[in-house]
Design a protein around this motif. Structure first.
Motif, short mmCIF file in Angstrom:
data_model
loop_
_atom_site.label_atom_id
_atom_site.label_comp_id
_atom_site.label_asym_id
_atom_site.label_seq_id
_atom_site.Cartn_x
_atom_site.Cartn_y
_atom_site.Cartn_z
N MET A 189 23.35 -3.82 35.80
CA MET A 189 24.67 -3.19 35.86
C MET A 189 25.68 -4.12 35.24
O MET A 189 25.71 -5.32 35.52
N ARG A 234 39.43 -1.94 45.05
CA ARG A 234 39.23 -0.49 44.89
C ARG A 234 39.34 0.28 46.19
O ARG A 234 39.40 1.51 46.18
N GLU A 254 29.25 -4.66 35.51
CA GLU A 254 30.39 -4.27 36.35
C GLU A 254 31.30 -5.46 36.65
O GLU A 254 32.22 -5.37 37.46
N ARG A 308 21.61 4.65 44.93
CA ARG A 308 22.23 3.55 45.68
C ARG A 308 21.39 3.29 46.94
O ARG A 308 21.61 3.93 47.97
N GLU A 342 21.34 1.08 49.15
CA GLU A 342 21.88 0.43 50.35
C GLU A 342 22.06 1.39 51.53
O GLU A 342 22.09 0.97 52.68
N ARG A 390 18.59 1.36 42.03
CA ARG A 390 19.37 0.12 42.05
C ARG A 390 18.95 -0.71 43.25
O ARG A 390 18.88 -0.19 44.37
N LEU A 411 21.44 6.61 39.02
CA LEU A 411 21.80 5.57 39.99
C LEU A 411 21.39 6.05 41.38
O LEU A 411 21.94 7.02 41.89
N ASP A 430 22.75 -3.29 47.02
CA ASP A 430 24.12 -3.72 46.72
C ASP A 430 24.85 -4.00 48.04
O ASP A 430 25.98 -3.60 48.24
C1 PEP Z 1 30.29 0.96 40.12
O1 PEP Z 1 30.71 -0.12 40.54
O2 PEP Z 1 30.85 1.62 39.21
C2 PEP Z 1 29.08 1.57 40.70
C3 PEP Z 1 28.52 2.62 40.17
O3 PEP Z 1 28.56 1.02 41.82
P1 PEP Z 1 29.20 1.20 43.29
O4 PEP Z 1 30.26 2.26 43.19
O5 PEP Z 1 28.07 1.55 44.16
O6 PEP Z 1 29.76 -0.16 43.54
#
Ligand code: PEP
Ligand code: MG
Length: 579
Positions: free
Chosen positions: A438, A474, A440, A305, A307, A341, A303, A344
């Motif tokens: 993904m 979260r 999720e 990221r 962004e 990725r 992964l 995001d």
């Molecule tokens: C997740 O959501 O588990 C993930 C890996 O992406 P992020 O933490 O960047 O949202």
């Protein structure tokens, strides 16, 4: 012992970088609290503005010198962070507005600057996204630096024996950190910050224990006091008694010994006792993270990221800049897989606070793939950059936050369009590039088979999957006690997704925090997971667990876990599975 006569107490914060450090507190001054308000006569106005401008120039020069003198082995993020501070310094909100305040209110420069800082911080506070909200600390750090110059503070000097010194600060800016003798201090603890603050990112890349969000560490701890920092559990113990000190010295030795032992596993293949091979990949945020990933033997990047390349700035990174970053990672990994990725970002995660659009439920808003599909030009640029980089290594594309097949099909169309544009320009790229999604969002997990049919691979983002399945923000401390990866519904969604991928012969990975949580390794392996992607710091611990796992032995307990519908029954079963 001298410290036994002092008051002993402990504090709890957020441990953002593991390990245990024991040393003497070095309090970093907080110039902001020293600012007083006074009026200046009208005839002193020009001189006051000049004093402010000189301070800005001095800070700019200091930051430039620090940037130039970064040691070659300094984490690469430092340059980026210092650049961010230079950008904030140049912004008219900091460089011009305070002058207007000095003029209107006929007040001293420090006071004007502090007022303006409060104004800016208040605007940041309104931002939903945790990462962006924390950028307010960068503003505070820059202001503090200017104020120190205005107040005539000498720059922080560190006493001898830095190796046993623990920085206690309101916050630590990256530029400060490098000034403290190029990270020879043992740990740092701060009053503010969060898991995604620059301080935290920096601590992780320096691999020293660190705890943030202690709230009152600077108030309660005195210079020179003996402190224990347990970055694994977010605990600070001030003036420990003899027994506690002895206990932590032992724990520290054990931790260090364990880290040494783990290092020996770097080259070992991750294979279970019954011969099942597992891929352990790394999650990265910036190209320089690859060094850490390789140092622990990651067999790929699961992964990336992207962004991070788009945040903290006002203009989008151009195709060329993105291409360079992606190509760098691909080349550094020398043919090992690199899963990039796509953006995001979203309503809550804008590039900069000015662009943030308010939204009641940002996590459910226009973000990730939804945003990319609504901004096809931005997406096109990123897809072209990723495709171009695919010529230089083994790149895979990963789409975040898919909820419906129609989003996936639109993505495929746009990807085809990007490929066409490159073909038309005779620019090489990997024609066989793999596309993954993904999983999720619970809807995607429930419908995983349909996604697996149309994609080359799946990657489970447990961080968001848990948030959406349990309706727990979260980032919200107040409900964090409800954020349970071991919730039976969460486990079922994960198992379902892994089984769907395996049934159709499509690789499945877990790239959320659960992949790096050793308590879940055996259970995920029992679900049929064969690829984990995590923060590099966890890879060797997970590898050791894989090496000590016998799948046949784990199967009956894993089945019991999946038949239990009550989290209170699941947790003891998980403990049994991990014995
Ligand atoms: C997740 O959501 O588990 C993930 C890996 O992406 P992020 O933490 O960047 O949202
Ligand atoms: Mg996610």
């Amino acid at each position: 012992m001298a410290q036994s006569s002092k008051v002993s107490f402990s504090m709890h914060g957020v441990g953002v970088s593991g390990g245990i450090a024991i040393g003497n507190a070095h309090l970093v001054t907080n110039a902001l609290v020293e600012v007083v308000h006074y009026h200046i006569p009208k005839k002193a106005l020009v001189a006051e503005i000049l004093r402010f401008e000189n301070a800005l120039a001095r800070v700019r020069q200091d930051l430039e010198v620090i940037r130039e003198q970064l040691p070659v082995n300094a984490p690469a993020e430092l340059t980026a962070f210092i650049n961010t501070h230079l950008m904030i310094l140049a912004d008219k909100h900091l460089s011009e507005e305070p002058k207007a305040i000095i003029e209107q209110e006929l007040c001293n420069a420090e006071w004007a600057l502090k007022q303006q800082m409060h104004e800016l911080v208040a605007q940041f506070e309104l931002i939903e996204d945790e990462y962006l909200r924390e950028r307010k600390q960068d503003v505070v750090q820059v202001v503090e630096r200017i104020i120190k110059v205005l107040l005539g503070h000498p720059s922080e000097a560190v006493q001898p024996d830095e190796s046993a010194m623990i920085l206690v600060a309101y916050d630590v800016s990256p530029a400060d950190a490098i000034q403290f003798k190029h990270h020879q201090f043992a740990a740092f603890i701060t009053d503010v910050g969060g898991a995604t603050s620059h301080t935290a990112i920096l601590a992780r890349s320096l691999s020293i224990p660190s705890i943030v969000a202690l709230h009152r560490a600077r108030d309660l701890i005195r210079d020179g006091e003996l402190i224990i920092v347990d970055g694994n559990y977010g605990i600070v113990i001030v003036n420990p008694d003899k027994d506690t000190l002895a206990e932590y010295r032992l724990r520290q030795e054990q931790w260090e010994l364990e880290q040494q032992k783990l290092k020996r596993l770097k080259q070992t293949r991750a294979v279970t006792l019954d011969g099942v091979e597992v891929e352990l990949h790394a999650n990265i945020e910036v190209p320089s993270d690859v060094t850490k990933a390789k140092s622990v033997g990651a067999t790929g990047i699961g992964l990336y990221r992207t962004e991070f390349l788009f945040m903290n700035r006002r203009e989008m990174p151009a195709e060329e800049e993105q291409f360079t970053a992606y190509r760098t990672v691909a080349e550094m990994m020398k043919g090992l897989p690199v899963t990039i990725r796509t953006l995001d970002l979203g309503a809550d995660k804008q590039m900069n606070p000015d662009a943030a659009r308010s939204c009641t439920n940002p996590a459910l808003g226009l973000r990730a793939i939804r945003l990319c599909l609504s901004e096809p030009q931005i997406f096109h640029t990123q897809l072209r950059a990723i495709l171009r980089a695919s010529h230089y290594g083994k790149i895979k594309i990963l789409i975040p936050m898919l909820s419906s097949l129609s989003e996936l099909r639109q993505t495929v169309t746009l990807l085809e369009r990007a490929k066409e544009s490159l073909r038309a320009e005779n620019i090489p790229f990997d024609e066989e590039i793999k596309l993954g999604g993904m999983i999720e969002i619970p809807a995607a997990a429930i419908n995983a088979e349909a996604f697996a049919r149309e994609l080359d691979f799946l990657s489970i983002g447990t961080n968001d999957l848990i948030q959406y399945a349990l309706a727990i923000d979260r980032t919200d401390d107040a409900v964090s006690y409800l954020y349970k990866p071991s919730h039976p519904a969460v486990l079922k969604l994960i198992e379902m997704t892994i089984k769907a991928g395996n049934k159709l012969g499509k690789p499945v990975s877990v790239c959320g925090e659960m992949a790096g949580d050793v308590d879940f390794t055996r259970l995920l392996l029992s679900f049929g997971l064969r690829q984990f992607s995590m923060h590099p710091a966890h890879i060797l611990t997970i590898k050791r667990q894989v090496l000590q796992t016998e799948l046949e032995q784990a199967a009956p307990v894993a089945r019991k876990i999946m038949n239990a519908y009550d989290i209170d029954k699941i947790e003891p079963l998980l403990a049994k599975l991990n014995q």
